[in-house]
Every structure is written in structure tokens, then in C-alpha cells.
Design an enzyme around this catalytic site. Structure first.
Site, PDB file in Angstrom:
ATOM      1  N   ILE A 384       0.829  -1.205   0.000  1.00  0.00           N
ATOM      2  CA  ILE A 384       0.000   0.000   0.000  1.00  0.00           C
ATOM      3  C   ILE A 384       0.860   1.251   0.000  1.00  0.00           C
ATOM      4  CG2 ILE A 384      -1.701   1.244   1.411  1.00  0.00           C
ATOM      5  CD1 ILE A 384      -2.544  -1.727   2.329  1.00  0.00           C
ATOM      6  N   ASP A 385       1.966   1.219   0.714  1.00  0.00           N
ATOM      7  CA  ASP A 385       2.832   2.388   0.816  1.00  0.00           C
ATOM      8  C   ASP A 385       3.403   2.761  -0.546  1.00  0.00           C
ATOM      9  OD1 ASP A 385       3.721   4.360   2.506  1.00  0.00           O
ATOM     10  OD2 ASP A 385       5.429   3.244   3.268  1.00  0.00           O
ATOM     11  N   ASP A 386       3.985   1.785  -1.244  1.00  0.00           N
ATOM     12  CA  ASP A 386       4.505   2.046  -2.582  1.00  0.00           C
ATOM     13  C   ASP A 386       3.416   2.592  -3.492  1.00  0.00           C
ATOM     14  OD1 ASP A 386       7.407   0.744  -3.446  1.00  0.00           O
ATOM     15  OD2 ASP A 386       6.612  -0.068  -1.595  1.00  0.00           O
ATOM     16  N   HIS A 461       0.546   8.449   4.046  1.00  0.00           N
ATOM     17  CA  HIS A 461       0.808   8.479   2.608  1.00  0.00           C
ATOM     18  C   HIS A 461      -0.467   8.242   1.811  1.00  0.00           C
ATOM     19  CE1 HIS A 461       5.259   7.388   3.570  1.00  0.00           C
ATOM     20  NE2 HIS A 461       5.039   8.685   3.631  1.00  0.00           N
TER      21      HIS A 461
END
Length: 647
Positions: A384-386, A461
Site C-alpha cells: 500500500i505504501d509504494d 501516505h
């Protein structure tokens, strides 16, 4: 123009512009022809020690690989004889034990200076008996430790349904991928004898007493005794079916690069498990795995000669997303050729379609894939972060030939990311609602994070991404904001799960909340600003030692680093701070820049497992200062002198 140049702040602007230009030029030059960026990902010498031990176990070690690995390990030994989990950190018992054993296997005598000092440290730290479970299992593989003294991990857990406590999907994805092959190893308990001993590392103390039966730890200890008894007389048919199921699960998740999850622990344990179940070294799965592991090898020079070390993971997708965002914030044109090449490469890396199955679908079976993974090849585990950072960057790209493709890809990504929100309103890295803490009590779990609950940095993010998409008023973003507000620490900071530590968390959350519409005068934002300003170092920078994960006295404290200084500046700039703290922070970046446009950063600022495993992302020292300098210069363009006049 002349009047402006006489102002000392404008001199700072000119210096900042020169620093930014040099850094951007350096980042452009580091881009691969295919469009991606990748910095080395450095961790600690357990990666190298375990690589050496793996090669000895499989019978593929050579004198050259042994000696080059040994040189790397020796070059990282501390003065007290220990090895640390991060540069400049205290000695770590398990890391030191594994380094000692690897050097012995490489041919070093137990009485040599390196090993004598290491053994003395181990004894002072409690002896090999106090090492972590993973270390004991590596020792057991070579007959240096008894399998009876290792916690049992039966492969029969493969049969537990997904709703049952302790089923494999209760583990975070990185732990799950490690646990499954270790069930095979634990069941078969192989021993590959070696001509060394570890008597120098033993304290001789008696085993610790069991905890009270009324405690969770006591219950699990007694469960482990039962599992040891079952191991001696398992239900043969059930055990064989479980082993087949585990091996099938492993093979189903082998990635295109030959690895598992793109990370070292499941990779090496999967190779051992497959080999134990009859896969020869030249079988397709084993050959692909070994070849892929070689691709994680970095060659270096030490004072004693050529050396080799192993990356625990590779981060090209993450690095490319960060580099692209940094360049765009630095004012590079949205249709610049390097920007477009990076965008094209990222678009090719997206994991799409209903047929792309991943473990994340256990809890989100109807959600269509649309995310990105961290590595070159890891289609099973998009994160999810990427994905959030890539959407933030790619949405700003002006693609001259494929605008429709770009829009469709980002729409898929936003849908997937939104669908991965956990019930409590936050976002985790790989899974949704992976929050059941029962597995943390198992005797096996004495190292690292084993579940994947929502974190402030990842949630921030995603919130920032949704706000940039114009969705700040929609329910997912509003719930994310509420989650972030509720998770703020009493001192005004936020905990950083994937970066060190409260500086990282705060540097992520403040820009996200402001982007989502929270006023810069909001009490929570002002509290965060005060916390950052109170923790600025005398040199103008910020730093937070990784010991802060275990010792609160280190929170917000540590030697200044370029990446952590940039994180703090990103928060202060988002809060529209125009204080001396910002100017001093920019001054730190300008004054510490190298002639080649980048920065030195000896300290680790990335986090794998809080308290246990840390990462030095070698590109962080470049991309985050670019981001901070770019936003500093862009926030008040009237005062940013044109380059020709400023110089």
C-alpha cells in the site's frame, strides 16, 4: 533584484538553489536506462553470515565466497568484539553469534583476535543460550544446537482454517512467508555436521523455568512441549499431507526472479525446505532461487581486499517512486524525458487484473489488483505504501503519448488502495485487518514484528494521496484523518513504523493532514511543529537514533542525518512554518552537501522490524533532501531568485 540579494535570507535561497541543482543533476545521472532508480539496501551481517551458512548447508560454498563474505563481516566488527544491527548501534548478541559461527566456517580459528573478542562479548551478554530462535535454528542445522531446544512449528498449521487463531494468515506477509518453509525444516530437523564447536559461546546456565500456567506465555510454553511430544510420534499420514501442502504453498509463491517475497528470510528458508523435500540443486525451483539470490550480491572493497555482501531486499519500485516525486517537487518538467521514462517503467510494474492472486485477497477477495510491489519481481505481495507514493508521483506526470494508459492505471491503483483500508480506518503495508496479536505470544516469535497492523506513516501516505486525488471529503480519507489524529503521541509526534522513527512518522503525517484540509493552526499540527523544533540539533539538522524503538530516552535524539532533516523540513514546510528552525535546517543540508551533489549518511534511517532489524536505504540521502529543498524554494516563488540573477 539587487536589494533582494543583499538580504542574508536571499543568500540562503541562492545557496539552496545551487544545492538543489547539483542534487537533481546527480539524481538524473543515477537513473537506469530502463527508467528506474535503485540504491543499495544495507542491513546487518546476519544476511551475510546466513548466506555463508546456507551455502555450506547446500554444499555449494567455495573458498572465494567464504573469504569475501568473511572480509565483509570482519570489516563491520565493533571495538568490543560485537556486531550491531545498525551502524553505530550497540552490540547485538544474536548477530554476534551468527557472525562468529560464519567466520569459523570460513576457516578462522576460535582463538584469533576477531573471534576471541566476539566470544567474550557473547559470554558477557548471557551466552548463546540467550540468542534468538532463528539463531538457534541455524545452529541446529549444523548440529551445534539441539532441535529439542528449538520451539516446534508443525506443518499441520497449514490445515487451520482462515478464521481459526494462529492460522498462517494471522501472520504478517513477511512472517507468513518465513513461517511456512520453517514448518518443513522444523518437521524434518536436518543436521549437516561441521568440524567446529561453540563451546566458547556457551554460558552453561540452566534452562529458564516455565512461566505461570495462568499466563499466556506459560500456556504457549506448555503447548510447545505438547508439540515436541507430537513431533516424536506424529500422525504419519497427516504429517505427510501437511508437508506436501506447505511445499505446494511455497512453490505457488515463487516469484519471477526466483525468490520469495523479494526478501532474504523466506528466500533462504524456502530453498532449504525444498531441498529437504527432494528438490535437487539443479531442479528449476532451486536453480531459479539460487540464481536470484546471487543477484542480491553486492561486491565491495575492504582494507583486507575484495568482499561481498547480500542485500536483504531490493527497492527499485520504492526508490523510483521517491526519485520521481522528488524531481517533480524540484521543478523538473512533468514531461521531462527522464520523468516519462520513469513513469513508463512504473506503469509496466503495476500488478493488475483479477487473475493476479495475492495473499492480501484472503481478506479482500472481491478487490481487483491494482497496486505495486516494492521490488523488481514480487507480484504476490503488492504494498500500500509504494502504491500511494506512486499515485502521488504519476498523477503529476504529463505523458505525451499515453495519457489514457496513465489515467486508467492510477484509477485502478486508487480503487485498490482504498479497498485495503482496515476496519479501524488506518492502512497497513501489505494486508488489511492483520491485527490479531495472539501469534506474538508464541515461543517462536522472539524476533521482529510478526503482524501488519495499520501504521501512521502508511496511513499518512494514503491520506495524502487521496487528498491529491480530490477525495479529501470522502469517507475513506476522513476516516484516515481520524485515525491519524487519534494516533498522535502525547508529545505531539507520531510513531514511525517503516522509518526512524518519530521524525519519520511526524514528517509523513503533518503534510498528509494539511493536504487533507486540516488547518496549519490546528492544535495537533502546532503540537507537532513544537516537537520538531524542540528536537532540532545544534547543527540545524535532525536525527533520531534507532535505539528509540526500545528506549524512549532516544526519541527525537540522535546525530543529524540528511534524510531525517529532510523529513522534519517537509513537515515544517507543510505547516507553513517560516521560522529560524526551517532556515537552519536548510542551512544544514546546504553546508553538508558533497561536491558531487549528494550527501553522506552513515546512520541507518530505515526500519524493517522495530527494535530488531534496520535498513540503510542508500538513495534516501539524496531523494529526501531534494524533496525538502524543492518545496522550500517553491513555497514562495517571489523570493526564489531566477538562477542567472541569483548567481
Amino acid at each position: 533584484m539587487t536589494a533582494l540579494r543583499s538580504d542574508p535570507v536571499d543568500v540562503r535561497l541562492g545557496d539552496a538553489r545551487l544545492a538543489l541543482d547539483a542534487a537533481v543533476e546527480h539524481l538524473h545521472a543515477r537513473q537506469h536506462d530502463e527508467g528506474w532508480w535503485k540504491g543499495d539496501l544495507e542491513t546487518n551481517v546476519t544476511m551475510d553470515a546466513e548466506d555463508l551458512m546456507l551455502r555450506h548447508f547446500l554444499g555449494i560454498a567455495t573458498a572465494e565466497t567464504d573469504q569475501q563474505t568473511a572480509r565483509w563481516i570482519r570489516s563491520h566488527q565493533n571495538a568490543d568484539g560485537s556486531w550491531s544491527t545498525f551502524a553505530g548501534g550497540p552490540g547485538d548478541l544474536s548477530t554476534t553469534v551468527e557472525a562468529w559461527v560464519a567466520l569459523r566456517m570460513a576457516g578462522y580459528a576460535a582463538g584469533c583476535d576477531h573471534l576471541a573478542r566476539a566470544a567474550a562479548f557473547v559470554q558477557a551478554a548471557g551466552g548463546v543460550e540467550d540468542a534468538r530462535v532463528f539463531t538457534h535454528m541455524w545452529l541446529a542445522l549444523f548440529g551445534l544446537w539441539s532441535w529439542d531446544e528449538c520451539p516446534q512449528l508443525p506443518p499441520e498449521i497449514m490445515f487451520l482454517p482462515r478464521w481459526a487463531p494462529l492460522n498462517i494468515y494471522d501472520w504478517g506477509c513477511w512472517a507468513r512467508q518465513t513461517i511456512v518453509p520453517l514448518t518443513v525444516v522444523s518437521a524434518l530437523q536436518p543436521v549437516h555436521p561441521v568440524e567446529i564447536g561453540i563451546g566458547e559461546l556457551r554460558s552453561g546456565r540452566r534452562p529458564r523455568r516455565l512461566e505461570r500456567v495462568t499466563s499466556l506465555a506459560g500456556v504457549f510454553q506448555r503447548l510447545d512441549r505438547f508439540l515436541h511430544a507430537y513431533h516424536r510420534r506424529p500422525l504419519r499420514y497427516l504429517r505427510e499431507r501437511a508437508l506436501r501442502k506447505a511445499v505446494g504453498w511455497i512453490l505457488d509463491r515463487q516469484e519471477a526472479d526466483g525468490g520469495w517475497g523479494g526478501i532474504q528470510p523466506p528466500w533462504v528458508y524456502s530453498l532449504i525446505a525444498l531441498h529437504l523435500r527432494g528438490h535437487s540443486l539443479d531442479s528449476p525451483a532451486m536453480q531459479a532461487g539460487l540464481d536470484g539470490l546471487d543477484g542480491f550480491t553486492v561486491h565491495a572493497e575492504t582494507d583486507e581486499g575484495p568482499a561481498r555482501w547480500l542485500e536483504a531486499c531490493q527497492s527499485p519500485v520504492w526508490d523510483t517512486a521517491l526519485a520521481l516525486g522528488a524531481l517533480l517537487d524540484a521543478g523538473v518538467a512533468a514531461d521531462d524525458p527522464d520523468v516519462v521514462r520513469a513513469a513508463d517503467w512504473l506503469l509496466d510494474e503495476q500488478i493488475t487484473g483479477r487473475d493476479r492472486r495475492g495473499d492480501w485477497q484472503i481478506r479482500r477477495p472481491e478487490l481487483v489488483s491494482g497496486g505495486w510491489a516494492f521490488e523488481f519481481a514480487n507480484d504476490t505481495y503488492p504494498d500500500i505504501d509504494d502504491t500511494a507514493e506512486i499515485v502521488l508521483a504519476l498523477r503529476r506526470v504529463r505523458h505525451p503519448s499515453a495519457p489514457g494508459r496513465l489515467t486508467a492505471a492510477l484509477d485502478r491503483a486508487v480503487t485498490w488502495t482504498t479497498g485495503m483500508q482496515s476496519r479501524d480506518g488506518g492502512w497497513a503495508a501489505f494486508d488489511a485487518d492483520n491485527t490479531r496479536t495472539l501469534v506474538e505470544g508464541l515461543p517462536f516469535c522472539d524476533f521482529g514484528a510478526v503482524i501488519d497492523p495499520p501504521s501512521a506513516d502508511v496511513t499518512a501516505h494514503v491520506v495524502e494521496m487521496l487528498a491529491a486525488e480530490g477525495r479529501a471529503e470522502e469517507e475513506p480519507c476522513r476516516r484516515g484523518v481520524e485515525w491519524l489524529t487519534a494516533s498522535q503521541e502525547a508529545d505531539g509526534s507520531w510513531f514511525g513504523r517503516w522509518g526512524a522513527n518519530h521524525v519519520y512518522g511526524t514528517g509523513a503525517v503533518v503534510p498528509a493532514l494539511v493536504a487533507a484540509g486540516v488547518s496549519t493552526q490546528d492544535a495537533g499540527i502546532r503540537s507537532a511543529v513544537r516537537w520538531l523544533e524542540q528536537h532540532q540539533n545544534d547543527d540545524g539538522g535532525w536525527g533520531e537514533d534507532l535505539r528509540s524503538y526500545r528506549d524512549p530516552a532516544w526519541i527525537g535524539r540522535g546525530d543529524s542525518t540528511p534524510s531525517q532533516t529532510a523529513w522534519a523540513l517537509l513537515a515544517l514546510l507543510a505547516a507553513d512554518e517560516r521560522s529560524a528552525a526551517v532556515e537552519r535546517g536548510i542551512g544544514y543540508l546546504v553546508s553538508t552537501q558533497r561536491p558531487d551533489g549528494t550527501w553522506d549518511e552513515d546512520h541507518y534511517t530505515g526500519t524493517g522490524f522495530p527494535g530488531d532489524f534496520y535498513i540503510a536505504y542508500h538513495l534516501y540521502r539524496l531523494v529526501f533532501p531534494i524533496w525538502a529543498l524543492g518545496r522550500y524554494l517553491a513555497r514562495d516563488p517571489v523570493r526564489d531568485l531566477d538562477r542567472e540573477g541569483d548567481r
